[in-house]
Design an enzyme around this catalytic site. Structure first.
Site, mmCIF file in Angstrom:
data_model
loop_
_atom_site.group_PDB
_atom_site.id
_atom_site.type_symbol
_atom_site.label_atom_id
_atom_site.label_comp_id
_atom_site.label_asym_id
_atom_site.label_seq_id
_atom_site.Cartn_x
_atom_site.Cartn_y
_atom_site.Cartn_z
ATOM 1 N N HIS A 158 6.175 67.391 44.142
ATOM 2 C CA HIS A 158 7.416 67.802 44.813
ATOM 3 C C HIS A 158 7.588 69.318 44.663
ATOM 4 O O HIS A 158 8.011 70.012 45.594
ATOM 5 C CB HIS A 158 8.589 67.053 44.164
ATOM 6 C CG HIS A 158 9.833 67.000 44.991
ATOM 7 N ND1 HIS A 158 11.011 66.458 44.529
ATOM 8 C CD2 HIS A 158 10.109 67.420 46.257
ATOM 9 C CE1 HIS A 158 11.943 66.552 45.468
ATOM 10 N NE2 HIS A 158 11.414 67.134 46.528
ATOM 11 N N HIS A 206 6.704 64.371 40.329
ATOM 12 C CA HIS A 206 7.646 65.508 40.317
ATOM 13 C C HIS A 206 6.868 66.795 40.582
ATOM 14 O O HIS A 206 7.324 67.683 41.296
ATOM 15 C CB HIS A 206 8.310 65.648 38.938
ATOM 16 C CG HIS A 206 9.427 64.693 38.677
ATOM 17 N ND1 HIS A 206 10.484 64.500 39.547
ATOM 18 C CD2 HIS A 206 9.694 63.881 37.603
ATOM 19 C CE1 HIS A 206 11.328 63.616 39.029
ATOM 20 N NE2 HIS A 206 10.872 63.226 37.847
ATOM 21 N N HIS A 229 4.152 59.587 37.034
ATOM 22 C CA HIS A 229 5.555 59.885 37.328
ATOM 23 C C HIS A 229 5.794 61.403 37.309
ATOM 24 O O HIS A 229 6.315 61.986 38.267
ATOM 25 C CB HIS A 229 6.437 59.191 36.277
ATOM 26 C CG HIS A 229 7.902 59.454 36.437
ATOM 27 N ND1 HIS A 229 8.776 58.527 36.966
ATOM 28 C CD2 HIS A 229 8.665 60.538 36.128
ATOM 29 C CE1 HIS A 229 9.997 59.046 36.976
ATOM 30 N NE2 HIS A 229 9.965 60.263 36.477
ATOM 31 N N GLU A 230 5.372 62.029 36.212
ATOM 32 C CA GLU A 230 5.597 63.480 36.103
ATOM 33 C C GLU A 230 4.774 64.242 37.145
ATOM 34 O O GLU A 230 5.210 65.265 37.672
ATOM 35 C CB GLU A 230 5.275 63.984 34.688
ATOM 36 C CG GLU A 230 6.171 63.391 33.597
ATOM 37 C CD GLU A 230 7.664 63.498 33.885
ATOM 38 O OE1 GLU A 230 8.075 64.441 34.590
ATOM 39 O OE2 GLU A 230 8.423 62.628 33.410
#
Length: 675
Positions: free
Chosen positions: A474, A471, A467-468
Site C-alpha cells: 500500500h 501494508h 499482513h505487514e
C-alpha cells in the site's frame, strides 16, 4: 553541520543512519520547526488572494524537512531505541504537539484556508484536490480553529498532556515487558516445548552468562511457552505476568495514565462540540458513528457467540478428558486448543515450521507481488541501515523504473517494541513534475536463526509477514500528488484492507507452492498439510471473533461514553467484557493497562476496524477466487483503485470502483465457518 538538516547525499535519497548521532536530533527538530514555521509565514503573508495553489497546495508541501526527521526519529524509537532516545522523545513530543497547534490554531492561516473552502463549488477541482481541501479545512476545524482564544489555549494544554501520557504509557509497557523473565534450571520444566523455543531460551541464558533457560514476555518466547509447555503452573505464571503488565501498583503502573488519557480525550471532544471521543474520531471513518460501530459489532457478536460457546464447551470437555482439568483457565486456552487442533487435523506448528524458512517466505511474498503487480525486489547492499539485521531492497516495476526502497527488520532485540508493523521513512508525492518514491519498512519479531537452524516461522508468523507486507505494498505502490494523501494515509477502517487481503494467499496451494519448501530437503509442502491448513483456518473462529470483538467493545467503552466517573479500571473492564466472556476472570490481570493499540498507537475508537476490514478483505478476495488468485486484471483493478490511490477519495467510492458493488459480510462469515 547537522546531517539531518542537509539534503541527504545518498543513494536513492535514503536516510544516512550510521552518520546520525543522538545529539543531532533535538537541534534538528528545533531548526526544522523554525523552517516549517517560515513556510507557513510565507503562505500567511502572501499578498495575493488565497487560492488552491498558494494556500492549500502550499500547506500540503510545507514542513517536509520536519516530516522526514520525525519519521526517522520515531521509527527508530520503536525499532532501535535506548534510554537516551526515549529521553529525547519526551523532550521532542511536546515541541511537535505545540507546533501542530501553532499551525492549526493560526487564525490568519485558517482564514485563508476557509476562504478557499467557501469557494470550493466554483474551483473546478479534481477528486484528489477536493479531498485535500476538505482534509485541510477539517484539520483546522476539528482541532479548534473555530474556538475562542481561551478554549484554544485549553486545547493546547490537553494536547501537550496527551502526547506525554501516551509516550509514558508505551515506555511503561516496554519496561514491564523487559522486566520479567522466567529462569528455569530444571529440564523437566521444559516438557512439551518445541526444540527451537528451548534453543532460543538457552541462547538467552547464555547471553546473560546463566545456566539453564530464560523465557520472556516477548512474543517469540511467550507465545510458544503458553502454547506448548506441559507444566500448568509455569504457564499460569507466564500468563499472569503477561496480563499484569502495568497493573502492579509499581513505578510502571498505567492505571492513572489510562484514566487520564480517557478523560482528557473526552474533554477534548466536548471542547470541539462532539459528544464523545468516539463521535469525534468516527466522523472521519467509513463507519461514521459509534452507533454504527456498535451495531456492526453486536451483529457479528450475535453470529459468533453461539459458535464460540460451543467451541469453548468442546475445549473444556477435551481438557477434562485428557488431563482431568475441572475448570479451563486462560493459561490453558492456547495449550489445549493446540492439542485439540492436532487431534482434529493432525497438524501442529512444529510439523509445519520446516517448510516456512523466513527468507523463502519473504521471497514468496516478493514473487506474489511480482505475479500480481509486476514488481521486482532486488536486495541491495550499498545503502545505510539502522541495524545490521535489517535487509534492504530496491523495488522496480516492469519497465525497470524505481517504485520504492524497502527495509525488512525481522528479529526481536532489546531496543525494539513487541509486535509487527509497517512504517515509512519517506512518503511518496509528486512535486515540480518529479514523482518522489517512498521508503517503506516492515518491522516484526520472529524467532532468530540459531547455531543449527535458520529462522523457521510458525504459520501464524507467515500470515503476519504477509499482513505487514500488504501494508508495505500500500505504501510502495502509492501514486498520488500530495504527501498527506499518499500510501496508508487513508481512513483507519480502510487501512487494514491491503494488509488483510494479502493473508489470503497463505492458504492457497498455488501460492504456497512458491515458497513453502522444506529448509533441508527442498521438498514442497505436502498437499495434505495444505488441505489441513485450509480446514483448520476456521478452527475456533467463533472464539477468535468473540475475542477480537471484546477488544473493540472495550475500546468503545473507554471512548464512546463519558468516562469521568470511572475510578476502578478492573471493575470497568469486567462490565465491558460481560457479553463476551468465556474464561473466568484473573484478578491480577487487566487489559487496558497494556492495550497499546488504543492508548499509545492510533487505534482509539478504531479497534473495530480489524473486523470491519475483514469484511472488506473477504469480499475483495472472493473476486480473486472467482477469477483466479493470480489474475492480473483483478490485480490491476485492485492496484489502480485501492493500492495506488491512498486517501485521495472516499474509501467506499474506491472499493466500489474495484469491486463493482458494496462489500457484503457473507464472504467473511463463510470463510470463518459462521454461516
Amino acid at each position: 553541520m547537522n546531517i539531518l538538516l542537509q539534503k541527504f547525499d545518498t543513494k536513492l535519497d535514503t536516510a544516512p543512519f550510521s552518520k546520525i548521532k543522538n545529539e543531532d536530533y533535538l537541534p534538528a527538530f528545533q531548526e526544522a520547526i523554525v523552517l516549517a514555521k517560515a513556510e507557513i509565514d510565507v503562505i500567511v503573508n502572501n499578498p495575493e488572494k488565497p487560492n488552491f495553489e498558494n494556500t492549500i497546495e502550499a500547506l500540503s508541501y510545507s514542513g517536509d524537512t520536519l516530516d522526514r526527521i520525525s519519521s526517522i526519529f520515531f521509527n527508530l524509537n520503536s525499532a532501535e531505541t535506548s534510554d537516551e532516545m526515549q529521553k529525547i522523545a519526551q523532550d521532542v513530543s511536546p515541541l511537535l504537539s505545540e507546533f501542530g497547534n501553532d499551525v492549526r490554531l493560526n487564525a490568519a492561516l485558517f482564514a485563508k484556508v476557509k476562504t478557499v473552502y467557501d469557494q470550493r463549488e466554483s474551483l473546478n477541482l479534481n477528486p484528489e484536490q477536493t479531498t485535500l481541501l476538505d482534509k485541510q479545512y477539517k484539520s483546522f476545524s476539528r482541532n479548534g480553529a473555530n474556538l475562542p482564544e481561551d478554549k484554544k489555549n485549553q486545547l493546547r494544554e490537553i494536547d501537550k498532556e496527551l502526547s506525554k501520557l501516551s509516550l509514558q504509557f508505551g515506555e511503561n509497557v516496554l519496561a514491564e515487558t523487559n522486566a520479567f523473565e522466567m529462569h528455569l534450571t530444571n529440564e523437566k520444566d521444559l516438557a512439551g516445548l518445541p526444540e527451537g523455543t528451548i534453543e532460543a531460551a538457552r541462547s538467552l541464558a547464555k547471553a546473560q552468562e546463566k545456566e539453564g533457560w530464560i523465557f520472556t514476555l516477548d512474543h517469540p518466547s511467550y507465545i510458544p511457552f503458553v502454547t506448548y509447555a506441559d507444566n500448568r503452573e509455569l504457564r499460569k505464571k507466564m500468563a499472569i505476568a503477561f496480563g499484569a503488565r502495568c497493573f502492579q501498583n509499581n513505578e510502571f503502573d498505567n492505571q492513572e495514565i489510562v484514566l487520564k488519557i480517557a478523560k482528557l480525550r473526552f474533554e477534548r471532544a466536548n471542547l470541539l462540540g462532539y459528544k464523545t471521543h468516539a463521535h469525534f474520531v468516527l466522523e472521519e471513518r467509513m463507519a461514521e458513528s459509534p452507533e454504527k460501530v456498535l451495531s456492526f459489532s453486536n451483529d457479528l457478536l450475535a453470529k459468533a457467540k453461539p459458535a464460540a460457546q460451543k467451541e469453548f464447551e468442546q475445549l473444556s470437555a477435551f481438557a477434562k478428558d485428557l488431563d482431568g482439568i475441572e475448570q479451563l483457565e486462560k493459561w490453558d486456552g492456547a495449550y489445549y486448543s493446540e492439542k485439540l487442533k492436532q487431534q482434529l487435523f493432525n497438524l501442529d506448528d512444529e510439523k509445519l515450521k520446516p517448510y516456512f524458512q523466513l527468507e523463502k517466505v519473504l521471497n514468496g511474498a516478493f514473487t506474489i507481488a511480482e505475479k500480481l503487480y509486476g514488481l521486482t525486489f532486488t536486495e541491495i547492499f550499498d545503502i545505510d541501515k539502522y541495524h545490521e539485521e535489517v535487509t534492504t531492497y530496491e523495488v522496480t516495476d516492469k519497465s525497470n523504473e524505481l517504485v520504492a526502497v524497502f527495509y525488512a527488520d525481522f528479529f526481536p532485540r532489546k531496543g525494539k517494541r513487541n509486535g509487527a508493523w509497517m512504517t515509512s521513512f519517506k512518503s511518496q508525492y509528486i512535486k515540480d513534475g518529479k514523482n518522489e518514491r517512498p521508503h517503506i519498512s516492515n518491522v516484526c519479531n520472529f524467532t532468530k536463526p540459531t547455531e543449527t537452524k535458520p529462522s523457521l516461522l510458525t504459520f501464524n508468523e507467515v500470515t503476519t509477514l504477509f499482513h505487514e507486507f500488504g501494508h508495505g505494498l500500500h505504501g510502495m505502490l502509492a501514486n498520488t500528488t500530495y504527501p498527506n494523501l499518499s500510501g496508508t494515509s487513508v481512513y483507519w477502517d480502510f487501512v487494514e484492507l491491503p494488509s488483510q487481503i494479502m493473508e489470503n494467499w497463505c492458504y492457497e496451494p498455488e501460492a504456497l507452492a512458491l515458497f513453502a519448501h522444506h529448509y533441508e530437503t527442498g521438498e514442497v509442502i505436502p498437499q495434505e498439510y495444505v488441505q489441513k491448513i485450509k480446514e483448520s483456518a476456521s478452527f475456533q473462529e467463533g472464539m477468535a471473533t468473540m475475542r477480537q470483538l471484546s477488544f473493540g467493545l472495550l475500546d468503545m467503552g473507554w471512548h464512546g461514553q463519558d468516562p469521568t466517573n470511572i475510578t476502578d479500571i478492573k471493575a470497568f473492564e469486567t462490565e465491558q467484557f460481560a457479553s463476551t466472556q468465556l474464561y473466568s476472570d484473573v484478578k491480577e490481570n487487566a487489559m487496558s493497562t497494556a492495550f497499546s493499540h488504543i492508548f499509545q498507537g492510533g487505534y482509539s475508537s478504531g479497534y473495530y476496524s480489524y473486523k470491519w476490514a475483514e469484511v472488506l478483505d473477504a469480499d475483495a478476495f472472493d473476486y480473486f477466487l472467482e477469477e483466479g488468485i493470480f489474475n492480473t486484471e483483478v490485480a490491476e483493478k485492485f492496484k489502480e483503485n485501492v493500492l495506488s490511490k491512498g486517501g485521495t477519495e472516499h474509501p467506499m467510492i474506491l472499493y466500489k470502483r474495484f469491486r463493482g458493488q458494496e462489500p457484503k459480510p457473507d464472504a467473511l462469515l463463510k470463510r470463518a465457518g459462521l454461516l
